[in-house]
Design an enzyme around this catalytic site. Sequence first.
Site: not given
Ligand code: 9MG
Length: 279
Positions: A222, A256
């Site tokens: 990010k 994630r």
């Molecule tokens: C779809 N998406 C993109 N960034 C995300 C994040 O930080 N958390 C979650 N739950 N979904 C995300």
Amino acid sequence: MSYQQIKYQQSNYQQVKIMGILNVTPDSFSDGGKFSHFDSALKQVESMIEHGVDIIDIGGESTRPGAVDVSEQDELTRVIPLLKAIKENFTVQVSIDTSKTEVMEQSITYGADIINDVRALQNEGCLAVLAQCDIPVCLMHMQGMPRTMQTKPEYTNIITDIKDFFNERIIACEDAGIAKSRLILDPGFGFGKTLEQNYQLLAQLAQFHSIGLPLLSGTSRKSMIGNLLNREVTERLAGSVTTAIIAMQQGAEIIRVHDVKETVDALKILQAVAQPFEE
Ligand code: 9MG
């Protein structure tokens, strides 16, 4: 508890699950749409499984800052055939990243294991759809909407403001018939947060444990990494793994990520040093 206060985490990290990102949008921000084709998406799933992924998160709508809305039909076309194919060919858990009722409904019908909603079930009808099933759902915090969320995010106190939001959404879920035990919370790194606010959140992620639900953390590739380090999206691996490690140390249970192999390696190191050693 802040990051600075954590010396030795109680956890042995056995509960941590790695969620691999599978974006199937033409403009997915960090893979440039490379996996928008069905076959390469399935190859990517296979590779993530080989590297130790626990959950695959399929997203058919881009939520990057400034992203435009996608139609329900386009999202269904991108997500559902892939979900079916993964369920037919693999045993991995699948999460569907969506805020649309029809996509949620069909995903549940075709075996989705988790719904990941960056809008925390605030769209009309979503609570009712989730009340009809029993799978877990991730409620993410976002200030504003993807098109405008980075304009001027403001908080009185970012931790308590997000806690208040979570508590309000938990009550809305329970009132709709969704048990609290099904919920996963995510503070939404990069979703309506300045660079400084993102790092404050990461440093204090453990504060959200007081709500008593599992935490999901998503920092992978990010802008909070790119802007701090002055790195293009293809050069954010070290930053992504470092933020993943910090999230795990803060007790996040689901991480994630794009880079499954490297994150699983990092997790294994944390698990190894968390073992009790003989003096
Ligand atoms: C779809 N998406 C993109 N960034 C995300 C994040 O930080 N958390 C979650 N739950 N979904 C995300």
